[in-house]
Design a protein around this motif. Structure first.
Motif, PDB file in Angstrom:
ATOM      1  N   GLU A 184       3.489  16.700  -2.800  1.00  0.00           N
ATOM      2  CA  GLU A 184       3.373  15.922  -1.554  1.00  0.00           C
ATOM      3  C   GLU A 184       3.419  14.396  -1.464  1.00  0.00           C
ATOM      4  OE1 GLU A 184       0.047  19.210  -0.342  1.00  0.00           O
ATOM      5  OE2 GLU A 184      -0.413  17.921  -1.823  1.00  0.00           O
ATOM      6  N   ASP A 185       3.040  13.935  -2.683  1.00  0.00           N
ATOM      7  CA  ASP A 185       3.674  12.625  -1.924  1.00  0.00           C
ATOM      8  C   ASP A 185       4.860  12.185  -2.284  1.00  0.00           C
ATOM      9  OD1 ASP A 185       1.001  12.146  -2.466  1.00  0.00           O
ATOM     10  OD2 ASP A 185       0.998  11.402  -5.138  1.00  0.00           O
ATOM     11  N   LEU A 186       5.828  13.188  -2.961  1.00  0.00           N
ATOM     12  CA  LEU A 186       7.480  12.162  -2.971  1.00  0.00           C
ATOM     13  C   LEU A 186       7.730  13.111  -1.293  1.00  0.00           C
ATOM     14  CD1 LEU A 186       9.946  12.024  -4.100  1.00  0.00           C
ATOM     15  CD2 LEU A 186      10.468  14.594  -4.576  1.00  0.00           C
ATOM     16  N   ASP A 187       7.008  14.411  -0.382  1.00  0.00           N
ATOM     17  CA  ASP A 187       7.890  14.708   0.227  1.00  0.00           C
ATOM     18  C   ASP A 187       6.867  13.377   1.625  1.00  0.00           C
ATOM     19  OD1 ASP A 187       8.195  17.272   2.358  1.00  0.00           O
ATOM     20  OD2 ASP A 187       6.156  16.324   3.041  1.00  0.00           O
ATOM     21  N   LEU A 204      -9.894  20.069  -0.161  1.00  0.00           N
ATOM     22  CA  LEU A 204      -9.414  21.145   0.067  1.00  0.00           C
ATOM     23  C   LEU A 204      -8.817  21.346  -1.283  1.00  0.00           C
ATOM     24  CD1 LEU A 204      -8.510  22.774   3.446  1.00  0.00           C
ATOM     25  CD2 LEU A 204     -10.660  23.401   2.793  1.00  0.00           C
ATOM     26  N   ARG A 205      -8.326  20.447  -2.294  1.00  0.00           N
ATOM     27  CA  ARG A 205      -7.378  20.580  -3.353  1.00  0.00           C
ATOM     28  C   ARG A 205      -6.858  18.968  -2.976  1.00  0.00           C
ATOM     29  NH1 ARG A 205      -1.976  20.520  -2.200  1.00  0.00           N
ATOM     30  NH2 ARG A 205      -1.152  21.216  -0.212  1.00  0.00           N
ATOM     31  N   ALA A 206      -6.031  18.614  -4.692  1.00  0.00           N
ATOM     32  CA  ALA A 206      -5.688  17.702  -5.032  1.00  0.00           C
ATOM     33  C   ALA A 206      -4.341  17.406  -4.281  1.00  0.00           C
ATOM     34  CB  ALA A 206      -5.142  17.353  -6.525  1.00  0.00           C
ATOM     35  N   VAL A 207      -4.423  16.449  -3.509  1.00  0.00           N
ATOM     36  CA  VAL A 207      -2.701  16.382  -3.394  1.00  0.00           C
ATOM     37  C   VAL A 207      -1.827  15.921  -4.263  1.00  0.00           C
ATOM     38  CG1 VAL A 207      -1.224  14.848  -1.783  1.00  0.00           C
ATOM     39  CG2 VAL A 207      -3.476  15.310  -1.055  1.00  0.00           C
ATOM     40  N   THR A 208      -0.538  16.825  -4.660  1.00  0.00           N
ATOM     41  CA  THR A 208       0.239  16.959  -5.605  1.00  0.00           C
ATOM     42  C   THR A 208       1.100  15.968  -5.222  1.00  0.00           C
ATOM     43  OG1 THR A 208       2.078  18.376  -4.565  1.00  0.00           O
ATOM     44  CG2 THR A 208       0.001  19.242  -5.295  1.00  0.00           C
ATOM     45  N   PRO A 209       1.502  15.429  -6.850  1.00  0.00           N
ATOM     46  CA  PRO A 209       2.880  15.007  -6.550  1.00  0.00           C
ATOM     47  C   PRO A 209       4.268  14.770  -6.092  1.00  0.00           C
ATOM     48  CG  PRO A 209       2.478  15.229  -8.946  1.00  0.00           C
ATOM     49  CD  PRO A 209       1.570  16.216  -7.907  1.00  0.00           C
ATOM     50  N   GLU A 241      -3.926  20.864   6.006  1.00  0.00           N
ATOM     51  CA  GLU A 241      -3.737  20.583   4.895  1.00  0.00           C
ATOM     52  C   GLU A 241      -4.403  20.544   3.655  1.00  0.00           C
ATOM     53  OE1 GLU A 241       0.043  18.223   4.805  1.00  0.00           O
ATOM     54  OE2 GLU A 241       1.025  19.704   7.246  1.00  0.00           O
ATOM     55  N   THR A 242      -4.863  19.684   3.581  1.00  0.00           N
ATOM     56  CA  THR A 242      -5.559  19.611   2.435  1.00  0.00           C
ATOM     57  C   THR A 242      -6.782  19.014   2.320  1.00  0.00           C
ATOM     58  OG1 THR A 242      -4.936  17.475   2.415  1.00  0.00           O
ATOM     59  CG2 THR A 242      -3.553  18.422   1.044  1.00  0.00           C
ATOM     60  N   ILE A 243      -7.361  19.264   4.008  1.00  0.00           N
ATOM     61  CA  ILE A 243      -8.873  18.795   3.533  1.00  0.00           C
ATOM     62  C   ILE A 243      -9.050  19.768   4.450  1.00  0.00           C
ATOM     63  CG2 ILE A 243      -8.872  16.309   3.341  1.00  0.00           C
ATOM     64  CD1 ILE A 243      -8.661  15.370   6.384  1.00  0.00           C
ATOM     65  N   GLU A 244     -10.848  19.818   4.542  1.00  0.00           N
ATOM     66  CA  GLU A 244     -11.195  20.476   6.767  1.00  0.00           C
ATOM     67  C   GLU A 244     -12.649  19.069   6.785  1.00  0.00           C
ATOM     68  OE1 GLU A 244     -14.472  24.406   6.898  1.00  0.00           O
ATOM     69  OE2 GLU A 244     -14.456  23.723   4.582  1.00  0.00           O
ATOM     70  N   SER A 245     -12.114  19.579   8.027  1.00  0.00           N
ATOM     71  CA  SER A 245     -13.524  18.097   8.831  1.00  0.00           C
ATOM     72  C   SER A 245     -13.975  19.023   9.996  1.00  0.00           C
ATOM     73  CB  SER A 245     -12.225  17.462   9.062  1.00  0.00           C
ATOM     74  OG  SER A 245     -11.169  16.550   8.273  1.00  0.00           O
ATOM     75  N   ILE A 246     -15.288  18.019   9.960  1.00  0.00           N
ATOM     76  CA  ILE A 246     -15.769  18.697  11.506  1.00  0.00           C
ATOM     77  C   ILE A 246     -15.574  17.146  11.860  1.00  0.00           C
ATOM     78  CG2 ILE A 246     -17.286  20.303  10.633  1.00  0.00           C
ATOM     79  CD1 ILE A 246     -19.866  17.820  10.000  1.00  0.00           C
ATOM     80  N   TYR A 247     -15.862  17.171  13.300  1.00  0.00           N
ATOM     81  CA  TYR A 247     -15.662  16.309  14.523  1.00  0.00           C
ATOM     82  C   TYR A 247     -16.817  15.757  15.435  1.00  0.00           C
ATOM     83  CZ  TYR A 247     -10.782  16.078  12.605  1.00  0.00           C
ATOM     84  OH  TYR A 247     -10.148  15.880  11.623  1.00  0.00           O
ATOM     85  N   PHE A 253       0.749  -1.011   0.295  1.00  0.00           N
ATOM     86  CA  PHE A 253       0.005   0.188  -0.437  1.00  0.00           C
ATOM     87  C   PHE A 253       1.098   1.262  -0.036  1.00  0.00           C
ATOM     88  CE2 PHE A 253      -3.168  -2.452   2.768  1.00  0.00           C
ATOM     89  CZ  PHE A 253      -3.144  -2.943   1.534  1.00  0.00           C
ATOM     90  N   PRO A 254       1.147   2.447  -0.969  1.00  0.00           N
ATOM     91  CA  PRO A 254       2.156   2.928  -1.563  1.00  0.00           C
ATOM     92  C   PRO A 254       1.667   3.879   0.134  1.00  0.00           C
ATOM     93  CG  PRO A 254       0.121   3.723  -2.676  1.00  0.00           C
ATOM     94  CD  PRO A 254       0.204   1.754  -2.338  1.00  0.00           C
ATOM     95  N   VAL A 255       2.731   4.958   0.603  1.00  0.00           N
ATOM     96  CA  VAL A 255       2.460   5.943   1.380  1.00  0.00           C
ATOM     97  C   VAL A 255       1.871   7.378   0.425  1.00  0.00           C
ATOM     98  CG1 VAL A 255       3.414   7.507   2.616  1.00  0.00           C
ATOM     99  CG2 VAL A 255       3.888   5.122   3.030  1.00  0.00           C
ATOM    100  N   VAL A 256       0.195   7.896   0.823  1.00  0.00           N
ATOM    101  CA  VAL A 256       0.008   8.931  -0.077  1.00  0.00           C
ATOM    102  C   VAL A 256       0.035   9.924   0.594  1.00  0.00           C
ATOM    103  CG1 VAL A 256      -0.786   7.572  -1.457  1.00  0.00           C
ATOM    104  CG2 VAL A 256      -2.066   7.976   0.346  1.00  0.00           C
ATOM    105  N   HIS A 257       0.519  10.195   2.366  1.00  0.00           N
ATOM    106  CA  HIS A 257      -0.002  11.505   3.104  1.00  0.00           C
ATOM    107  C   HIS A 257       1.109  11.836   3.953  1.00  0.00           C
ATOM    108  CE1 HIS A 257      -0.773  15.493   3.307  1.00  0.00           C
ATOM    109  NE2 HIS A 257      -1.708  15.350   4.195  1.00  0.00           N
TER     110      HIS A 257
END
Length: 213
Positions: free
Chosen positions: A164-167, A157-162, A136-142, A35-39
């Motif tokens: 950020e995947d590298l980061d 909020l936006r798509a995760v960029t390549p 960073e990339t999402i807005e959430s309620i809890y 399973f790749p690390v994505v964020h």
């Protein structure tokens, strides 16, 4: 009049759990299950409570879904992790609330309108929204469900960029090294990550040059 159905959710965004062994967690999900690390999110002093520094990292499990883990620097393990029926996962008395809340289900919605609609429904119920957070990339309620489990409803909020995947890849490689050493800390993780960037920069430059020829 809205044409949207009453049921507006689009499935699981992520299910999240704490870990005391991030290196083994990465090896199991990334290296064994592939399973790749994505964020990843490195956080210092975050939260409504006094949190220790932590890293929150995500694996892609297909279908737009993710499984995520929290690693809290300096938090000592309690219980017997080798005894599945009586392990730390049972959350012994005195477990910090932030650790309890790190085990949660995040449900994805399409946009701000849907997020606010669920906020309205919750605020008019016995389980009102407890916090609304811009990450960073999402807005959430809890909120917490009637059983005491934390539930998150989230929109992108936006798509995760390549980039950020590298980061995230660099962050996790640094985490594995630091977590297996003495006295792991967020500062050590970020220092090691910077060293990895320097070490790999020449190869990235060569790869970019070859790709643009």
């Amino acid at each position: 009049m809205s044409t949207k159905p009453e049921h507006r959710v689009q499935g699981v965004d992520h299910a999240a759990f704490p870990t005391f062994d991030p290196a083994a967690t990465v090896r199991f999900y990334r290296d064994v299950l592939r399973f790749p690390v994505v964020h990843s999110i490195c956080a210092a002093g975050w939260g409504p409570e006094k949190h220790p520094d932590f890293i929150h990292f995500f694996f892609d499990i297909g279908g737009g879904d993710r499984i995520a883990f929290f690693y809290y620097f300096g938090l000592e393990q309690t219980g017997d992790a080798d005894a599945p029926g009586d392990s730390w996962a049972r959350l012994p008395e005195g477990t910090p609330q932030y650790f309890v809340n790190s085990r949660h289900l995040a449900i994805h919605v399409a946009d701000e309108d849907d997020l606010l609609e669920y906020r309205r429904r919750l605020d008019e119920s016995n389980w009102p929204v407890e916090m609304q957070v811009m990450h960073e990339t999402i807005e959430s309620i809890y909120t917490h469900d009637p059983n005491g489990y934390m539930v998150e409803i989230t929109r992108a909020l936006r798509a995760v960029t390549p980039q950020e995947d590298l980061d995230a890849e660099l962050t996790i490689d640094a985490l594995i090294e630091v977590a297996e050493g003495d006295s792991p800390s967020l500062e050590k993780l970020l220092t090691r990550k910077a060293e990895l960037i320097v070490q790999r920069a020449a190869q990235w430059a060569a790869d970019h040059e070859a790709a643009t020829r």
